[in-house]
Each structure stands twice: as C-alpha cells, then as structure tokens.
Design a protein around this motif. Sequence first.
Motif, short mmCIF file in Angstrom:
data_model
loop_
_atom_site.label_atom_id
_atom_site.label_comp_id
_atom_site.label_asym_id
_atom_site.label_seq_id
_atom_site.Cartn_x
_atom_site.Cartn_y
_atom_site.Cartn_z
N ILE A 253 0.78 -1.22 0.09
CA ILE A 253 0.03 0.01 -0.07
C ILE A 253 0.89 1.21 0.14
CG2 ILE A 253 -1.84 1.27 1.26
CD1 ILE A 253 -2.54 -1.47 2.46
N PRO A 254 0.60 2.26 -0.93
CA PRO A 254 1.62 3.32 -0.88
C PRO A 254 1.58 3.75 0.49
CG PRO A 254 0.15 3.47 -2.61
CD PRO A 254 -0.51 2.23 -1.82
N PRO A 255 2.94 4.23 1.23
CA PRO A 255 2.98 4.57 2.57
C PRO A 255 2.21 5.82 2.89
CG PRO A 255 5.06 3.76 1.48
CD PRO A 255 4.25 4.00 0.42
N SER A 256 2.04 6.73 1.99
CA SER A 256 1.37 7.79 2.11
C SER A 256 -0.33 7.87 1.70
CB SER A 256 1.96 9.17 1.75
OG SER A 256 1.87 8.95 0.24
N PHE A 257 -0.75 6.75 1.73
CA PHE A 257 -2.02 6.61 1.04
C PHE A 257 -3.07 7.31 2.01
CE2 PHE A 257 -5.99 4.53 -0.11
CZ PHE A 257 -6.17 4.45 -1.48
N VAL A 258 -2.83 7.01 3.28
CA VAL A 258 -3.84 7.47 4.24
C VAL A 258 -3.57 9.19 4.53
CG1 VAL A 258 -4.92 7.52 6.51
CG2 VAL A 258 -4.11 5.38 5.31
N ALA A 259 -2.18 9.23 4.72
CA ALA A 259 -1.84 10.61 5.09
C ALA A 259 -2.14 11.73 3.91
CB ALA A 259 -0.25 10.58 5.18
N ASP A 260 -2.24 11.24 2.62
CA ASP A 260 -2.51 12.00 1.60
C ASP A 260 -4.12 12.33 1.48
OD1 ASP A 260 0.06 12.26 0.89
OD2 ASP A 260 -0.11 10.87 -0.79
N SER A 261 -5.04 11.61 2.13
CA SER A 261 -6.28 11.91 2.17
C SER A 261 -7.05 12.34 3.58
CB SER A 261 -7.15 10.71 1.56
OG SER A 261 -6.63 9.50 2.18
N PRO A 262 -6.71 13.59 4.10
CA PRO A 262 -7.09 13.87 5.47
C PRO A 262 -8.55 13.91 5.65
CG PRO A 262 -6.05 15.74 4.50
CD PRO A 262 -6.03 14.59 3.46
N SER A 263 -9.15 13.81 4.70
CA SER A 263 -10.63 13.92 4.70
C SER A 263 -11.40 12.74 4.94
CB SER A 263 -11.30 14.62 3.64
OG SER A 263 -11.01 13.95 2.54
N LEU A 264 -10.48 11.54 4.71
CA LEU A 264 -11.18 10.32 4.76
C LEU A 264 -11.55 9.91 6.25
CD1 LEU A 264 -8.92 7.60 2.74
CD2 LEU A 264 -11.36 8.38 2.42
N LYS A 265 -12.94 9.39 6.26
CA LYS A 265 -13.70 9.03 7.71
C LYS A 265 -13.84 7.36 7.59
CE LYS A 265 -16.64 13.07 8.24
NZ LYS A 265 -17.89 13.61 8.27
N TYR A 266 -13.63 7.04 6.05
CA TYR A 266 -13.94 5.43 6.37
C TYR A 266 -13.10 4.89 5.11
CZ TYR A 266 -16.62 0.96 5.15
OH TYR A 266 -17.28 -0.28 4.87
N PHE A 278 3.33 -3.46 7.85
CA PHE A 278 2.19 -2.90 8.04
C PHE A 278 3.01 -1.61 8.99
CE2 PHE A 278 -0.75 -1.62 11.71
CZ PHE A 278 -1.75 -1.07 10.86
N SER A 279 3.99 -1.65 9.56
CA SER A 279 4.63 -0.55 10.09
C SER A 279 5.32 0.73 9.25
CB SER A 279 5.62 -0.91 10.83
OG SER A 279 6.78 -1.57 10.37
N SER A 280 5.26 0.47 7.90
CA SER A 280 5.58 1.23 6.79
C SER A 280 4.37 2.21 6.45
CB SER A 280 6.21 0.54 5.66
OG SER A 280 4.94 -0.15 5.06
N LEU A 281 3.32 2.04 6.91
CA LEU A 281 2.25 2.83 6.78
C LEU A 281 2.41 4.30 7.22
CD1 LEU A 281 -0.90 0.82 6.16
CD2 LEU A 281 0.34 1.87 4.32
N ASP A 282 2.28 5.12 6.69
CA ASP A 282 2.21 6.58 7.34
C ASP A 282 0.60 7.11 7.31
OD1 ASP A 282 2.25 9.13 8.17
OD2 ASP A 282 3.48 9.88 6.66
N PHE A 283 0.10 7.11 8.80
CA PHE A 283 -1.38 7.68 8.82
C PHE A 283 -1.57 9.06 8.93
CE2 PHE A 283 -1.53 3.42 9.93
CZ PHE A 283 -2.96 2.81 9.30
N GLY A 284 -0.39 9.95 8.97
CA GLY A 284 -0.41 11.20 9.01
C GLY A 284 -1.04 11.92 10.19
N HIS A 285 -2.15 12.81 9.80
CA HIS A 285 -2.79 13.18 11.09
C HIS A 285 -4.19 12.59 11.37
CE1 HIS A 285 -0.29 16.56 11.90
NE2 HIS A 285 -0.28 16.92 10.40
N CYS A 286 -4.51 11.96 10.20
CA CYS A 286 -5.82 11.05 10.23
C CYS A 286 -7.13 11.35 11.15
CB CYS A 286 -5.46 9.56 10.51
SG CYS A 286 -4.81 9.25 11.86
N SER A 287 -7.11 12.86 11.22
CA SER A 287 -8.07 13.39 12.09
C SER A 287 -9.39 13.21 12.15
CB SER A 287 -7.74 14.86 12.40
OG SER A 287 -8.14 15.45 11.00
#
Length: 1086
Positions: A253-266, A278-287
Amino acid sequence: MKNQWRISPQRQPPKAMIRISGYVLLLLLLIMPLSSQARELSSQQSSNNEAVGLLAFKISSVQSDPKNLLANWSPNSATPCSWSGISCSVNSHVTTLNLTNAGLIGTLNLYNLTGALPYLKHLYLQGNSFSASDLSASSCVLESLDLSSNNISDPLPRKSFFESCNHLSYVNLSHNSIPGGSLRFGPSLLQLDLSRNTISDSTWLAYSLSTCQNLNLLNFSDNKLSGKLAVTPLSCNSLSILDLSHNLFSGEIPPSFVADSPSLKYLDLSHNNFSASFSSLDFGHCSNLTWLSLSQNRLSGIGFPLSLRNCVLLQTLNLSRNELQFKIPGALLGSLTNLRQLSLAHNLFYGDIPLELGQTCGTLQELDLSANKLTGGLPLTFTSCSSMQSLNLGNNLLSGDFLTTVVSNLQSLIYLYVPFNNITGTVPLSLANCTQLQVLDLSSNGFMGDVPSKLCSSSNPTALQKLLLADNYLSGKVPSELGSCKNLRSIDLSFNNLIGPIPLEVWTLPNLLDLVMWANNLTGEIPEGICVNGGNLETLILNNNLITGSIPQSIGNCTNMIWVSLSSNRLTGEIPAGIGNLVNLAVLQMGNNSLTGKIPPEIGNCRSLIWLDLNSNNLSGPLPPELADQAGLVVPGIVSGKEFAFVRNEGGTSCRGAGGLVEFQGIRAGRLENLPMVHSCPTTRIYSGMTVYTFITNGSMIFLDLAYNSLSGTIPQNFGSMSYLQVLNLGHNKLSGNIPDSFGGLKAIGVLDLSHNDLQGFLPGSLGTLSFLSDLDVSNNNLTGPIPSGGQLTTFPQSRYENNSGLCGVPLLPCSSGGHPQSFTTRGKKQSVEEGVVIGITFFVLCLFGLTLALYRVKRYQRKEEQREKYIDSLPTSGSSSWKLSGVPEPLSINIATFEKPLRKLTFAHLLEATNGFSADSLIGSGGFGEVYKAQLKDGCVVAIKKLIHVTGQGDREFMAEMETIGKIKHRNLVPLLGYCKIGEERLLVYEYMEWGSLESLYREKRSHGILDPELMTQKSGEAELYQYLRIAFECLDDRPFRRPTMIQVMAMFKELQVDSESDILDGFSLKDASIDEFREKESSS
C-alpha cells in the motif's frame, strides 16, 4: 393686488377616444384568460408527451412485469402523475421514476427515456433485471441515478450519461456485471458506487482518485482490479468514504495513502493481496478517520506504525487475517480511546493480552483476538468494559480463571466465544451473571464436572440462545434445569462423557432448533411428541450413544428438519413413514441399529435428501423405487456451509458400510481419531471441511448406503437416474435379478458395492463408462459372462469379482470361446520322450539367445542413460525444483497415456529434456493449477506441458480416471489433451501447443483478428454463440481461484450449449455433484 385662484372648467375628451379605450380594455380582459389557458394547454401537452414516453418505455423496455406494477400505466389516464412509481412537480412534470425492486425484466434504453422525460431528476430502477441497450443520454437534468442490482453487462459507452447529465450528484451501478468501458464525470458528482461488477481496468480507479473533484463517496469493492495501487487520493479534498475491498490488488500500500487523504472517514482495503510491512504505513494526522479495515491481506511485520495513535477518532480497526506477529502493542492501541470494534484475529500474535488494551474499555463493544497464539488470560483491566457486547478469544492457548474473575463481570456481554483453548476446571456458574448473554461457546477446552445447571432459572431468566460445550470432559447427566432456558435454540454437548436420558424438559423447550449430543453414553428413549410439545427441530444429531426404544411417529411433524443422525445406537422398531413429510430433510442416518420392517417408500418424498444411510440394521422387503423419485429435483443450499467430518471405510468387505458422516463443529481433530467408528475398519480415511453443493439445480442423492440388511427383490431400474450419486452400497443383502443396465447413468459414482447378494446375469457394459469409479465390489454373487474391458473395470483386484463362478476375463481367468472360464485339464495322451527332449533343447537354445540379446540391450541402454544423465545434470532448474535422475529405470519408464493419436513412447526424462529441465526459458504461462512450458520433441513436434501443483488427497486411480475422461473429450473450444505422465508426486499434462498463446493474453492485448472462428462472425447466430463461449472463457480467467470452474464443469457447460453436436463428443457427460471439500485426509489402521 390680490391674487385670485381660478379653477377653469375641465376639457371633455372626444367621444371617439372614449370608444377606443373601451375596446382596448375589453380586449385585455379577453386576452388574459386566453394566455392562462395557453400556458395550461402547453403544460398539458408536455404532460401528454411524457405519458407517451413512459408508455413507450413500458412497451419497448419492459418484457415482463411479474408484480403487475405497471398495470395502471394506461393511455386513458388524464396524467401520468397518478401512475405507480411516478412523482411530479407542481407543474405536472415527471421528476421522479421509482421502480425499485419491481422485478421487471427488460432492456433499458436510457437515451430514449431521458429524452422523453426532460424534467426527470431522479431515476431509481434498482432491484430489477434490466440489461442495457444504450446507457448514453440526451441532454438531461438527472441528479440521482440508481441502476444497481440489475443485469447490465455491457461496457459503459464513450458518451455515457456521465457526460450528458451535468447535474448528476449520485450514481449507483453496483451489483451488475459491468466489465469496464469509458468513465468521465463532472464536478457535480458527489457519490459513485461501482461495487460488485467485473471491472478490471485500473485506469478507472486512477482517474477517479486523480480527478475526484467533489466526490465524497467512491466504492469499487468486489471487482477485478489488480496490480499495484499506484495512485493516492491526494486531490480528493472532500472524499470521506473509499471502499476498494474484495479486489486483487497486490504489492505494498503506498505509504502515504492515508496521510494524503486527511478528509477520509471510512477506508476499506480488505480482501486483497497487499503485502509488505504494516509499520511502513504513514497515517499522517488522520484526524477524521473513524473506520479502517485492512483485513484479509498479507501484511506482516512486528510492529504498528506510530502515526496510528494520531487517529484519535478511530472507532473500528480491523487487521484480521494477515501475517502480523510479535506481541500486541497494547500501549499504542490503548491510546485509541474511541475504539468500539477491534479485530486482530487470525494473525501470529503471541504472548499475553496486554494490560494497556483495557484502556479502551470506555467505548469498546467488540473485541476479536481469535486464532492467534496468545497465552495467559484476560487481564483484570477488562473488568471495566461495561459496554462490551462481543468477545472472541477462540483458537488460542489461553488458560486460567479469567472467565470467573473478568468475564462474569461484563454485564452487557451478548456473545462469548472461547473455544479451542486450554481452560480447565468446571464451567463457572458465575457466567449466569451475564444476563444478556445469548451465545456461550466453550467448546474444545478441558472442562470437567457437570453441565452447569444454574445458567438459567425461573428467578434469574437469561437471554441464552446457544449453549456450546462440545469436546470437553463433562460427565454426569444432562440437567433438567436447562428447561428453564426458554430462549435456547441450540444445544451442543457432543464428545463428552454424559450418561442417562435427555430430560423431557429439554425436549419440550419451545424454541429449540438444534439438539446435538453425539458421542456420549446417553441412554433412554426419544419421547413421543417431539416437534409437537417443543420447538420445531431443524437438527437432531444423537449418533454414537446408547439410546433405545423406537423412533417416535411424531418425527413426521418436524417439518423444518434438515439433518437427522441416530446411527450407532440401540434403536428398534420400524422407520416411521411420516419421515416422508420432511421436505427439507437433507441428511438421514440411522445405520448400525436394530431397526426392522420395510424401508418406507415415503422417503422418496423428501425432495432435499442427498444422504441416506440405513446400513447394518434388520430391514427387509424390496428396495423402494420411490427412493430415486427425487432425482433431478434436489435444489442445493439446505446444508451448505455445515462443518462435518466423513469417515470413509476403505477395508472392503471387512467393513460394515461405506462410512459415516458426523457433525464436526467445535471438535478437535484429535478427539475424532479416538472415536470407535474410526477404528471399526482396518483402513479408514477422514475427510473434514464444509459441505458444498456443486450442482445448481436438478440434483439428486449423493450417498446411499443400505448394506448389511435383509433386503430382497431386484434393484430398481430407476436407481440409475441418480446422476449425482457418488456412493451406492447395497452389499450384504438378499438382492436377486440382474444388475440394471441403467447404472451407466450413475456418471458421478465413485463407490459401488453390490457384493454378497444373489445377483445373476452379466456385468452391464455400461459400467465401463463410469469414469469416476474408484471402488467396485460385485463379489459373492452368481454373475456370469466376461468382465467388460472398458473403463476402470479391469483395474480392480480379483477379490472384487471373486466367488462368481461364471465370471471370466481380466482380472480373473480368461474366457473360453463360449464366454466361460477356461478349464485346464491334463491331456489324454502323453507326449513321447523324444518330443520332450526336442522341445527342451529348443527351449534352452531360445532362452540362451534371448538372454544374450537382453544383456546386449541392457548394456546399450545403460550407455545411453549415462549420456542422458550427463546432459540432464547440466540442465538448469526453475524455481525451487531440482531434477535429478537416477540410473534406476523403473520409476522413469512410466509411459505417457495416449488417446486419439499416439505420441510415441515418451518418458518423464524425454519431457524433462524437451523443456530444458523445466527452465524459465521454456516457461510460457502459469495459473492456479500449475505452470505451462513449451517443449519441442526430437521430431520437431511442439507441445505444451503443464506441470500441475501438488494436490493432496488425490490418488493414482482418481487421477488416471479423470485423465481418461478428459482425454476422450473432443470439442473445438477445448485444447486437446494429448497425454499425461505421473511419476511419484509429479503430474504432467501434455497439450497441443496453441500458436496464439493463452486466452488471457489475447484478452489483455485485445487481439482477435485471425483467431476467432470466421464462421461465428458471419453466421446470424454467431454473436450469441461467441458470447456464450467467451463467458465461459472469462470465468476460467478469474484471478480468484475459488471462483474458477473446474475442467469437469467447463465440459458440462459446453455440453449445455449443445453446439456442433456432430463433432463434439460430450454425450453422457455431466457435472460431478455435491462434492465435499477435502480439508484434511488421514489414514489410520486399527
């Protein structure tokens, strides 16, 4: 001088002017109502045009209206606004067409429909059976379009409704078979659902994520998207729901996949093939992230990404069925204080459950840690989980008293699963404190003592619906206090040491559906009145006990019954005819009892019956032909997904019956090995798994065992109509007459036992057509004549034909000219001494010459083999395979079996040499069943050799039988199988080489010129025929192995097409039915 104001007299208008003004006023008064009428007429005319358009839609697009929903769509109506499914504006314009779940069948022309309804804003056609003839649209004002759950299978056109309807905000095309096409949408689109189609074009996803504009929902789940996930939703500033689950994505999974979409809820990426750490994923702020599922992938690693703790709003986290390992990171997960659902099941976690995880107890409702290697117990910190509703700790190594100290304090608990652990002691009575508990599963532990009697009481009612305590070491009697659990639906106390009768209070539980207590020492009788005074049972499994008495007549009232197993008890009396009322009954087992009387012909009324076992009783009378009445009527699905084990007896006539089917949910495999029925035969084989139907409709019984009774009369001819029957055991009876020639219709038969009867006549030649026959026994009868030489009949040992004085032919003595065994008698005249000497000398000379020739050939062969070995030793190897040939010729001299055209005498060494040692250079394809190599034989002939993956559980006989069957099939759309080779565990198939490569490559590269049959392109019916062939081909290309049809099923589908019957030899072939998934195979010897 004084000013004087003077009012002069008013000037009167001319009379002509007065007259003109009156005319104008009158004209205005006349025009005003005319204008209103004109507008009303215009609106009415538009409404009439819309009515005409809707009637045209009804006539041209709707072929069937089973619910008669469009009955009031009539040209006699003043306006369509009163028609079913129509909503109009205040101006009587049609704005909404809602025909949801109407069951309509037809062909949708969206262009004509939107053109006829220019004011249509909302179109809802989900839940019908529309195909699409045209999904383009004229200029439209559509805002919502729902075509989900239809039969749309065409690609989207280049100028689809997406481009024409500029106001679209909601589009749902899910649950169709759309393969792809063109996708372009505008900024107005907010929600797009394309789930559950057959989309494989990854550019659709790339376009949607790179130009998502104002999208807030995007669903591509359950399609065929594959390859790497190369794009991230970086530009999707509004995207809150993204579902890419149930596809074929692989790689990381691209490491920044979640970090690049801060609006994601689901975010759902489950059921793919994603790998990497799994540890290579970056969740960013994922607020904003509240729901995350990465389950059913191949994520690995020993840690979690630290940025996951930033997802403070996360409510659902599902990481189940991956390859995560080491210890559960309690501190990190404990910081997610809004968690409601947490699943780490089916990973490789070990060690104790961390104390810190209990910090989530403020909100945690569901916790699943099953199928890991966790030890210890549930920490005391979990006692504060007041909201916990579901707790699954099954399939671990847990122990201790946590059920008493922790779990009993969880007042909100509804579901408790702790099977397959190491918990010992008695079942805690304190679990009765969990008054909301509906499911209690403590199967396969080490509990001892009595079955708890105070789980329910009149003073302490509970919601308990399932009580599962199978595979423990419980003793004593079944407590009558269970009768206080009025909500109980399922009771499973199998594989314990229980004694005594089943209390009447249990039999009369009002909601009881499943009563499972097999493999105990229960006594007593089954009371009269079951399913009358209690619940309408669905499952009654009491086999392998000591139950006495007769089968109650009231069993005929159990109209919901699907599985009855009373085998291996001490039942007497007759089988009630009322069993014929059980139309849902799929499994009926009453073998190994002392039942008497006749087999009720009413059993033939059980239209769902696939398994009938009455072996080893005292039944008499004729075989009811009615037993085969359900052939062709069985509809699959009644027992699909039931967990079972089948103990197959393979000891021949020394075993009683063909084997037994047992319910196997919640039981360790090791416990089954100690069951007496497993050791009742010298050789047994255990199959376990889930029940699976492979026929879609028109099925039949698959297992029929009536052996070891006193049945008489002839075998009914219509038994041969049970085309899906796999096991037929009629041995050890008093049957007479001939073996029906109709047995040639038992195309799926694998075991056929007719031994120890009084059968007469010849062995029918039709038995030679039974390609799946792996076990035949007709010994100890009065059969005569030659054994047919076709099929498998000559491959069985002599013991399967013995004690038939009139039988002859392989494997018995050869037949004389009259069709009887030859008798070897001493000649009337003795040879003279001189003739004997001459013959002896001649024989000696011939032997000497033959020995010399043989030694010469052996020497020559050895030199040749030494040269071959030197060559083969130099060959490269592919993958992990290592080919070494010894000088022992025996295992390498297995010839390739040939069919229509002999391939010469090729050995495994020849194939190894022709493929250059199965090197990577010869590899031309790979699939779910093995790798394919291109090989050039010494004469220049080019073939394709498929090296099958190792398949456990398939014996040599089964493999050869299947190859013989496939080798006989000739069809222009099937690549001819020229031969096969087997050596040890290796299985090689030799096919005709196809110049154009695999079908998948043609499909991917979109090449058809010179490949497709020109006749199909010119004939009138060619398009439909080509579509059917391609449909079958694409099923074979499915990247999910479990969805691909087998070769047997492919041939059956070709047969159904009934195309080119003169040259396609598929007659007499049918799908193999109701196969049982072989999860584990074990041989044991008593």
